[in-house]
Motif scaffolding. Sequence first.
Motif, PDB file in Angstrom:
ATOM      1  N   SER A  16      22.425  55.354  37.347  1.00 55.33           N
ATOM      2  CA  SER A  16      22.217  54.549  36.144  1.00 55.33           C
ATOM      3  C   SER A  16      20.764  54.148  35.982  1.00 55.33           C
ATOM      4  O   SER A  16      20.337  53.756  34.887  1.00 55.33           O
ATOM      5  CB  SER A  16      23.104  53.300  36.188  1.00 55.33           C
ATOM      6  N   ALA A  17      19.967  54.260  37.058  1.00 56.28           N
ATOM      7  CA  ALA A  17      18.527  53.981  36.997  1.00 56.28           C
ATOM      8  C   ALA A  17      17.727  55.241  36.667  1.00 56.28           C
ATOM      9  O   ALA A  17      16.502  55.238  36.775  1.00 56.28           O
ATOM     10  CB  ALA A  17      18.055  53.381  38.319  1.00 56.28           C
ATOM     11  N   ASP A  18      18.417  56.326  36.304  1.00 59.91           N
ATOM     12  CA  ASP A  18      17.790  57.584  35.904  1.00 59.91           C
ATOM     13  C   ASP A  18      17.039  58.257  37.053  1.00 59.91           C
ATOM     14  O   ASP A  18      16.008  58.878  36.858  1.00 59.91           O
ATOM     15  CB  ASP A  18      16.845  57.372  34.716  1.00 59.91           C
ATOM     16  N   GLU A  19      17.583  58.145  38.251  1.00 61.71           N
ATOM     17  CA  GLU A  19      17.052  58.839  39.417  1.00 61.71           C
ATOM     18  C   GLU A  19      18.080  59.850  39.899  1.00 61.71           C
ATOM     19  O   GLU A  19      19.263  59.786  39.544  1.00 61.71           O
ATOM     20  CB  GLU A  19      16.727  57.840  40.531  1.00 61.71           C
ATOM     21  N   LEU A  20      17.645  60.816  40.704  1.00 58.28           N
ATOM     22  CA  LEU A  20      18.589  61.791  41.249  1.00 58.28           C
ATOM     23  C   LEU A  20      19.662  61.089  42.070  1.00 58.28           C
ATOM     24  O   LEU A  20      19.361  60.223  42.897  1.00 58.28           O
ATOM     25  CB  LEU A  20      17.857  62.799  42.143  1.00 58.28           C
ATOM     26  N   ASP A  21      20.918  61.463  41.824  1.00 58.10           N
ATOM     27  CA  ASP A  21      22.035  60.918  42.593  1.00 58.10           C
ATOM     28  C   ASP A  21      22.479  61.990  43.592  1.00 58.10           C
ATOM     29  O   ASP A  21      23.422  62.746  43.351  1.00 58.10           O
ATOM     30  CB  ASP A  21      23.184  60.534  41.657  1.00 58.10           C
ATOM     31  N   LEU A  22      21.780  62.040  44.717  1.00 59.06           N
ATOM     32  CA  LEU A  22      22.062  63.084  45.707  1.00 59.06           C
ATOM     33  C   LEU A  22      23.420  62.906  46.383  1.00 59.06           C
ATOM     34  O   LEU A  22      24.097  63.909  46.664  1.00 59.06           O
ATOM     35  CB  LEU A  22      20.936  63.143  46.731  1.00 59.06           C
ATOM     36  N   PRO A  23      23.878  61.685  46.680  1.00 64.19           N
ATOM     37  CA  PRO A  23      25.220  61.557  47.252  1.00 64.19           C
ATOM     38  C   PRO A  23      26.315  62.124  46.352  1.00 64.19           C
ATOM     39  O   PRO A  23      27.228  62.806  46.832  1.00 64.19           O
ATOM     40  CB  PRO A  23      25.370  60.041  47.447  1.00 64.19           C
ATOM     41  N   LEU A  24      26.230  61.858  45.050  1.00 60.85           N
ATOM     42  CA  LEU A  24      27.234  62.396  44.138  1.00 60.85           C
ATOM     43  C   LEU A  24      27.104  63.909  44.027  1.00 60.85           C
ATOM     44  O   LEU A  24      28.105  64.630  43.983  1.00 60.85           O
ATOM     45  CB  LEU A  24      27.095  61.748  42.758  1.00 60.85           C
ATOM     46  N   PHE A  25      25.871  64.401  43.988  1.00 58.43           N
ATOM     47  CA  PHE A  25      25.647  65.845  43.982  1.00 58.43           C
ATOM     48  C   PHE A  25      26.257  66.470  45.233  1.00 58.43           C
ATOM     49  O   PHE A  25      26.919  67.513  45.164  1.00 58.43           O
ATOM     50  CB  PHE A  25      24.148  66.143  43.920  1.00 58.43           C
ATOM     51  N   GLY A  26      26.047  65.833  46.379  1.00 58.49           N
ATOM     52  CA  GLY A  26      26.589  66.350  47.635  1.00 58.49           C
ATOM     53  C   GLY A  26      28.104  66.373  47.653  1.00 58.49           C
ATOM     54  O   GLY A  26      28.721  67.280  48.228  1.00 58.49           O
ATOM     55  N   LYS A  27      28.730  65.386  47.027  1.00 57.34           N
ATOM     56  CA  LYS A  27      30.199  65.355  46.950  1.00 57.34           C
ATOM     57  C   LYS A  27      30.715  66.566  46.189  1.00 57.34           C
ATOM     58  O   LYS A  27      31.655  67.247  46.620  1.00 57.34           O
ATOM     59  CB  LYS A  27      30.656  64.067  46.267  1.00 57.34           C
ATOM     60  N   ASN A  28      30.102  66.847  45.052  1.00 52.54           N
ATOM     61  CA  ASN A  28      30.501  67.998  44.249  1.00 52.54           C
ATOM     62  C   ASN A  28      30.247  69.291  45.018  1.00 52.54           C
ATOM     63  O   ASN A  28      31.086  70.199  45.038  1.00 52.54           O
ATOM     64  CB  ASN A  28      29.720  68.002  42.923  1.00 52.54           C
ATOM     65  N   LEU A  29      29.105  69.367  45.669  1.00 48.02           N
ATOM     66  CA  LEU A  29      28.733  70.562  46.414  1.00 48.02           C
ATOM     67  C   LEU A  29      29.763  70.899  47.484  1.00 48.02           C
ATOM     68  O   LEU A  29      30.153  72.062  47.651  1.00 48.02           O
ATOM     69  CB  LEU A  29      27.360  70.355  47.051  1.00 48.02           C
ATOM     70  N   LYS A  30      30.244  69.883  48.203  1.00 46.77           N
ATOM     71  CA  LYS A  30      31.241  70.123  49.258  1.00 46.77           C
ATOM     72  C   LYS A  30      32.529  70.694  48.675  1.00 46.77           C
ATOM     73  O   LYS A  30      33.119  71.636  49.239  1.00 46.77           O
ATOM     74  CB  LYS A  30      31.535  68.840  50.018  1.00 46.77           C
ATOM     75  N   VAL A  31      32.972  70.141  47.557  1.00 47.76           N
ATOM     76  CA  VAL A  31      34.203  70.635  46.931  1.00 47.76           C
ATOM     77  C   VAL A  31      34.024  72.079  46.464  1.00 47.76           C
ATOM     78  O   VAL A  31      34.928  72.914  46.600  1.00 47.76           O
ATOM     79  CB  VAL A  31      34.621  69.720  45.763  1.00 47.76           C
ATOM     80  N   GLN A  32      32.853  72.383  45.933  1.00 53.80           N
ATOM     81  CA  GLN A  32      32.566  73.746  45.492  1.00 53.80           C
ATOM     82  C   GLN A  32      32.633  74.729  46.664  1.00 53.80           C
ATOM     83  O   GLN A  32      33.222  75.807  46.565  1.00 53.80           O
ATOM     84  CB  GLN A  32      31.181  73.805  44.841  1.00 53.80           C
ATOM     85  N   LEU A  33      32.004  74.361  47.766  1.00 54.92           N
ATOM     86  CA  LEU A  33      32.004  75.240  48.941  1.00 54.92           C
ATOM     87  C   LEU A  33      33.420  75.430  49.466  1.00 54.92           C
ATOM     88  O   LEU A  33      33.818  76.539  49.834  1.00 54.92           O
ATOM     89  CB  LEU A  33      31.100  74.665  50.024  1.00 54.92           C
ATOM     90  N   ASP A  34      34.200  74.355  49.509  1.00 55.24           N
ATOM     91  CA  ASP A  34      35.580  74.441  49.991  1.00 55.24           C
ATOM     92  C   ASP A  34      36.427  75.331  49.089  1.00 55.24           C
ATOM     93  O   ASP A  34      37.380  75.975  49.551  1.00 55.24           O
ATOM     94  CB  ASP A  34      36.209  73.049  50.078  1.00 55.24           C
ATOM     95  N   ALA A  35      36.076  75.370  47.796  1.00 49.76           N
ATOM     96  CA  ALA A  35      36.832  76.186  46.838  1.00 49.76           C
ATOM     97  C   ALA A  35      36.504  77.665  46.944  1.00 49.76           C
ATOM     98  O   ALA A  35      37.212  78.503  46.386  1.00 49.76           O
ATOM     99  CB  ALA A  35      36.583  75.700  45.415  1.00 49.76           C
ATOM    100  N   GLY A  36      35.396  78.005  47.625  1.00 47.87           N
ATOM    101  CA  GLY A  36      35.084  79.404  47.866  1.00 47.87           C
ATOM    102  C   GLY A  36      33.994  80.000  46.993  1.00 47.87           C
ATOM    103  O   GLY A  36      33.954  81.224  46.821  1.00 47.87           O
ATOM    104  N   ILE A  37      33.085  79.163  46.462  1.00 42.91           N
ATOM    105  CA  ILE A  37      31.997  79.722  45.651  1.00 42.91           C
ATOM    106  C   ILE A  37      31.108  80.631  46.507  1.00 42.91           C
ATOM    107  O   ILE A  37      31.111  80.553  47.732  1.00 42.91           O
ATOM    108  CB  ILE A  37      31.151  78.618  44.986  1.00 42.91           C
ATOM    109  N   ASP A  38      30.313  81.461  45.837  1.00 44.37           N
ATOM    110  CA  ASP A  38      29.519  82.476  46.529  1.00 44.37           C
ATOM    111  C   ASP A  38      28.015  82.247  46.450  1.00 44.37           C
ATOM    112  O   ASP A  38      27.243  82.945  47.114  1.00 44.37           O
ATOM    113  CB  ASP A  38      29.843  83.857  45.943  1.00 44.37           C
TER     114      ASP A  38
END
Length: 302
Positions: A16-38
Motif C-alpha cells: 500500500s506504500a507503493d513498494e515491492l511486496d516481495l513476501p506476497l510475490f514469493g507466496k505466488n511464486l511457491k504456488v506456481q512452482l508447486d503447480a508445475g510451471i516451466d
Amino acid sequence: MEWKGIFPAFTTKFTSADELDLPLFGKNLKVQLDAGIDGIILGGSLGEASVLSNTEKEKLTRFTVEQVAGKVPVVMNIAEGATRDAVQLAKDASKWGAKGLMLLPPMRYKSDERETVAYFKAVASSTDLPIMIYNNPVDYKIEVTLEIFDQLQEFANIQAVKESTRDVSNVTRMINRFGDRYKILCGVDTLAMEELVLGAVGWVGGLVCAFPAETVAVYRLVKAGKIEEALKIYRWFLPLLELDLHAKLVQYIKLAEQQAGLGSELVRAPRLALVGEERERILKVINTSIANRPALPEYLSL
C-alpha cells in the motif's frame, strides 16, 4: 535453456506504500512452482515494466533467482526505447542471475524492418543469454515478419518467439518456413489451446498468475494427446482468459489473483485499481469461475 511449457508473465506485487511486496510475490511464486510451471518471466507488460525502476528490476530478479534456486529458468523482459538501454539491461539481467531474455521491438517508436532487425541484432550480439522475441503487432504496432525472423537466424541465441499476432495460422507459417528453428510459445491466453494443438511448444500465460494448476493441466493434457480432458478445463477457463485481452489486463488479472488468494489488486499509477460497475462486473466473472472450478485430473506426471 528449454523454451517449452508454461512460462507465467508474473505480475509485480506492490504494498500500500507503493513498494515491492516481495513476501506476497514469493507466496505466488511457491504456488506456481508447486503447480508445475516451466519458467518465469519478469518485468513484462503484465509486470508493469514501464513503471519499474532498474533498481526494482534488479531487486525483483535477484529475489526470484534466489527463491527458485535453479528449479526453472528466470527470464527478464526487455522493452526499452533506446537500443543502448536495451543492451545495458541485457547485460544487467545476466549479472542479476537471469537465464534468458524476452525481447520486444523498440518501444514508443514504430521502427521499420531495417531498424527492427538492427535493434534485435544489437541486443543479441551483446549477450550470451538465450532470447525469445515477443511478436505482438496488435498492441505494439510492429510486426516481426517471417522476413525479419529469416534475418535473425544467424544468431544462435535468438531461439524462440512469444506468438501474439492473434492469427493462429502464424504458428503454421513459422513451422512451414523454419521447422523447429524457433520454438513457438503462445502469448495470447484465449488462443493457447488452439496454438498448442497446431504445434506451439509452450504458453506464456497471464491468467496463470491466478490459476496456475489449471493452466499447467491444459498444457500437459494437450501435449499428452488428452484433448477432450483439456477441452473441458479450457471451456471453463475461457471467461477468465478473456480478461487477458483488455487494456486493463493488469488490473483484471491482479483482481483475479486477489480473489484466488495469490496476490492483491494494488497497481502502480498511472494505473488505478478498479472501482464501481467495472469492478463488480469483473468480480462476477472471476467469482463465478472460482465457484465452478473444475476438479483436475492428475497431470503432473504427464
